[in-house]
Write an enzyme that holds these catalytic residues in place. Structure first.
Site, PDB file in Angstrom:
ATOM      1  N   GLN A  21      -4.388   2.267  18.567  1.00  0.00           N
ATOM      2  CA  GLN A  21      -6.094   2.847  17.258  1.00  0.00           C
ATOM      3  C   GLN A  21      -6.798   1.903  18.524  1.00  0.00           C
ATOM      4  OE1 GLN A  21      -3.428   4.569  14.166  1.00  0.00           O
ATOM      5  NE2 GLN A  21      -4.133   2.085  14.002  1.00  0.00           N
ATOM      6  N   HIS A  76      -8.063   5.858  10.413  1.00  0.00           N
ATOM      7  CA  HIS A  76      -6.583   5.611   9.647  1.00  0.00           C
ATOM      8  C   HIS A  76      -6.775   4.457   9.041  1.00  0.00           C
ATOM      9  CE1 HIS A  76      -2.716   2.968  10.276  1.00  0.00           C
ATOM     10  NE2 HIS A  76      -2.326   3.178   8.979  1.00  0.00           N
ATOM     11  N   ARG A 131       3.222   6.653  12.170  1.00  0.00           N
ATOM     12  CA  ARG A 131       2.371   5.721  13.421  1.00  0.00           C
ATOM     13  C   ARG A 131       2.508   7.378  13.888  1.00  0.00           C
ATOM     14  NH1 ARG A 131       1.892   2.212  10.636  1.00  0.00           N
ATOM     15  NH2 ARG A 131       2.060   0.425  10.576  1.00  0.00           N
ATOM     16  N   ASN A 187       0.808  -1.378   0.147  1.00  0.00           N
ATOM     17  CA  ASN A 187       0.227  -0.120  -0.167  1.00  0.00           C
ATOM     18  C   ASN A 187       0.999   1.009  -0.032  1.00  0.00           C
ATOM     19  OD1 ASN A 187       0.703   0.338   2.738  1.00  0.00           O
ATOM     20  ND2 ASN A 187      -1.153  -0.346   3.455  1.00  0.00           N
TER      21      ASN A 187
END
Length: 338
Positions: free
Chosen positions: A279, A298, A250, A113
């Protein structure tokens, strides 16, 4: 063999036919595994309820977008675990040393990705510099205050953009920014060759120099020992007054409270990113209500195209494991004996 896949929830999968990486779809691994005589269990549980399922799983599939924080204590209870696969890029939610010490290989779908996240970097840089979010919010509010929206809107052209980390994502971000006629500086542990710097349109700078010189700073480096809270109060204070900070790497790279203070006071022009810590971000996370933010959940690396690449990579890693072979070398993050 039991494969446990911990993925984000989707209560209406029939409405999202192209979303593969949810617990409802399980990366479409189920039929493949069942035909080979194996079991796939999918869940969105990441707390104590997960441990019972993890106790007899041989393979764990996790993801940076809905992570299992796999620490030493949890690893020691997962006595059957042999392989952890990150469905995406970035395995910092796994204590790799503890895993390999217990005979567990950690792998991820390298490169799956990076294009998606690089595009998101450019999107969020533009959202901040052009003051897009406040202008867009006026639409829903029924307002038309051009002066208010334009006061903090700028051209990206001619600005200095500093990229911290010039790996696969950072390099692709630089390539996509070249067309905006910006000056680009980068900092990385390993300096690129002069030819690579020329192609990418970047010049090397020490981190503190980059931070002081840049109008926009984009974090594109992995979370490793020494990079937690890399952008703490002291480093944020070194940034240009009114500079913008973008972080799709991050959340733990940035000191939560120091950032909020800098943005709230106008010391920074704004903050954008899609990564949080922890998260999923709790409802009261201070970045949710922070002024001058262009945050998203995210999802930058979860485009439909990225999910297809991720699913294909997970299948490739699993097929190797089922055949008794190690994962392809370029997918291995850490292995016993490293």
């Amino acid at each position: 063999m039991k494969v446990l896949a911990v993925l984000y929830p989707d209560d209406h999968p029939e409405e999202h036919p192209d979303v593969l990486a949810s617990a409802a779809r399980g990366l479409d691994l189920g039929d493949r595994l069942r035909e080979a005589g194996h079991e796939l269990v999918t869940t969105s549980e990441t707390g104590e309820a997960l441990d019972a399922e993890l106790s007899d799983a041989e393979v764990l599939v996790t993801t940076p977008f809905w992570p299992v924080y796999l620490d030493r204590a949890r690893i020691e209870k997962a006595t059957e675990l042999k392989l952890v696969i990150t469905a995406g890029v970035g395995s910092d939610h796994v204590e790799s040393d503890a895993a390999t010490g217990h005979g567990i290989t950690v792998a991820e779908v390298t490169g799956s990705n990076v294009v998606s996240v690089a595009e998101h970097n450019v999107l969020q840089i533009l959202a901040l510099v052009r003051n897009f979010v406040p202008a867009h919010e006026q639409v829903g509010q029924g307002r038309w205050d051009v002066a208010e929206a334009a006061q903090e809107a700028h051209d990206l052209e001619g600005k200095t953009v500093g990229i911290v980390g010039l790996g696969a994502i950072g390099a692709r971000t630089a390539l996509r920014l070249k067309g905006f006629d910006v000056r680009m500086r980068y900092y990385a542990r390993h300096r690129r060759s002069p030819a690579e710097e020329e192609i990418l349109g970047v010049r090397y700078a020490r981190l503190d120099d980059l931070v002081r010189e840049s109008d926009v700073v984009c974090a594109a480096l992995p979370l490793q020992q020494g990079s937690q809270a890399l952008f703490d109060a002291d480093r944020i204070a070194q940034m240009k007054p009114g500079a913008w900070l973008v972080n799709t790497a991050r959340g733990a790279l940035v000191d939560t409270d120091a950032l909020r203070e800098a943005v709230a006071t106008g010391r920074l022009g704004g903050y954008a990113g899609d990564v949080w810590y922890p998260q999923p971000a709790p409802e009261d996370h201070p970045w949710r209500t922070m002024p001058r933010n262009a945050m998203t959940i995210h999802y930058s690396g979860m485009t439909i195209e990225a999910q297809r690449r991720i699913a294909a990579g997970v299948r490739e890693i699993l097929d190797a494991h089922l055949a008794g072979d190690p994962p392809p070398e370029d997918y291995v993050v850490a292995a016993p004996g490293d």
